[in-house]
Design a protein around this motif. Structure first.
Motif, mmCIF file in Angstrom:
data_model
loop_
_atom_site.group_PDB
_atom_site.id
_atom_site.type_symbol
_atom_site.label_atom_id
_atom_site.label_comp_id
_atom_site.label_asym_id
_atom_site.label_seq_id
_atom_site.Cartn_x
_atom_site.Cartn_y
_atom_site.Cartn_z
ATOM 1 N N UNK A 170 0.664 -1.166 -0.131
ATOM 2 C CA UNK A 170 0.212 0.068 0.186
ATOM 3 C C UNK A 170 0.872 1.293 0.029
ATOM 4 N N UNK A 171 2.207 0.974 0.619
ATOM 5 C CA UNK A 171 2.715 2.380 0.963
ATOM 6 C C UNK A 171 3.569 2.879 -0.592
ATOM 7 N N UNK A 172 4.143 1.593 -1.405
ATOM 8 C CA UNK A 172 4.520 1.716 -2.732
ATOM 9 C C UNK A 172 3.420 2.264 -3.705
ATOM 10 N N UNK A 173 2.131 1.724 -3.420
ATOM 11 C CA UNK A 173 1.252 2.181 -4.370
ATOM 12 C C UNK A 173 0.879 3.662 -4.456
ATOM 13 N N UNK A 174 0.925 4.052 -3.104
ATOM 14 C CA UNK A 174 0.829 5.619 -2.918
ATOM 15 C C UNK A 174 1.996 6.346 -3.323
ATOM 16 N N UNK A 175 3.162 5.777 -3.113
ATOM 17 C CA UNK A 175 4.367 6.597 -3.369
ATOM 18 C C UNK A 175 4.282 6.524 -4.869
ATOM 19 N N UNK A 176 4.154 5.548 -5.800
ATOM 20 C CA UNK A 176 4.205 5.775 -7.350
ATOM 21 C C UNK A 176 3.204 6.808 -7.766
ATOM 22 N N UNK A 177 1.962 6.534 -7.080
ATOM 23 C CA UNK A 177 1.015 7.800 -7.397
ATOM 24 C C UNK A 177 1.602 9.192 -7.240
ATOM 25 N N UNK A 178 2.325 9.578 -6.182
ATOM 26 C CA UNK A 178 3.031 10.816 -5.750
ATOM 27 C C UNK A 178 4.492 10.856 -6.453
ATOM 28 N N UNK A 179 4.702 10.117 -7.778
ATOM 29 C CA UNK A 179 6.128 10.064 -8.229
ATOM 30 C C UNK A 179 7.287 9.836 -7.410
ATOM 31 N N UNK A 180 7.176 8.969 -6.379
ATOM 32 C CA UNK A 180 8.162 8.725 -5.490
ATOM 33 C C UNK A 180 8.573 7.146 -5.695
ATOM 34 N N UNK A 181 9.748 6.936 -5.668
ATOM 35 C CA UNK A 181 10.202 5.323 -5.466
ATOM 36 C C UNK A 181 11.234 5.388 -4.290
ATOM 37 N N UNK A 182 11.255 3.963 -3.713
ATOM 38 C CA UNK A 182 12.073 3.895 -2.716
ATOM 39 C C UNK A 182 13.238 2.919 -3.173
ATOM 40 N N UNK A 183 14.415 3.535 -2.833
ATOM 41 C CA UNK A 183 15.946 3.148 -3.404
ATOM 42 C C UNK A 183 16.802 2.234 -2.483
ATOM 43 N N UNK A 184 16.242 2.200 -1.409
ATOM 44 C CA UNK A 184 17.327 1.659 -0.322
ATOM 45 C C UNK A 184 16.977 1.795 1.109
ATOM 46 N N UNK A 185 17.498 1.237 2.087
ATOM 47 C CA UNK A 185 17.196 1.412 3.436
ATOM 48 C C UNK A 185 17.113 2.992 4.021
#
Length: 148
Positions: A129-144
């Motif tokens: 769910x966090x990643x789905x919202x992040x994608x809608x807001x043009x954000x991607x997680x790239x590490x810890x």
């Protein structure tokens, strides 16, 4: 400046308080500003905003930060600029909390904080769910996060 306290205009997620002081809707999407109070040793995973430049202005406390191949410590009265498309993160120092303004150009990322507060998502249990919202807001997680 008043202290940021829980209330109807304040969002809370994972121990951090957020108050949108300038929404993108008030600037024709040009920018947004969020007032944030983060507890000691907190901070997001390494991430990238694909469409927005981000600036942190530290009001109180201090945070260690990483932006691309640069790193440092920002204390009260100091700012850190993060160009769009750059991996970055921060971690509040142990003697926190830290209160800081988060400014994004263009605006709109405040919607991510709203999603997180509404869903009270947990890391790592709710990463889908966090990643789905992040994608809608043009954000991607790239590490810890720092210190992980």
């Amino acid at each position: 400046m008043k202290d940021l306290v829980p209330g109807p205009a304040t969002l809370e997620w994972a121990g951090t308080l957020y108050r949108v002081v300038l929404p993108a809707s008030a600037t024709n999407g040009a920018m947004s500003i969020v007032d944030s109070v983060s507890p000691p040793l907190s901070g997001p995973p390494l991430h990238m905003h694909h469409d927005a430049d981000e600036t942190f202005f530290v009001l109180t406390g201090a945070m260690d930060w990483v932006c691309g191949d640069r790193s440092g410590r920002a204390e009260a009265g100091e700012a850190v600029f993060i160009p769009r498309g750059t991996d970055h993160t921060f971690r509040v120092t142990a003697d926190g909390p830290s209160r800081h303004l988060v400014m994004l150009t263009p605006g709109g990322f405040e919607g991510f904080f709203e999603d997180m507060a509404r869903g009270q998502f947990r890391i790592p249990e709710d990463m889908e769910a966090i990643t789905e919202s992040a994608a809608r807001h043009h954000l991607s997680f790239t590490g810890p996060p720092l210190g992980a």
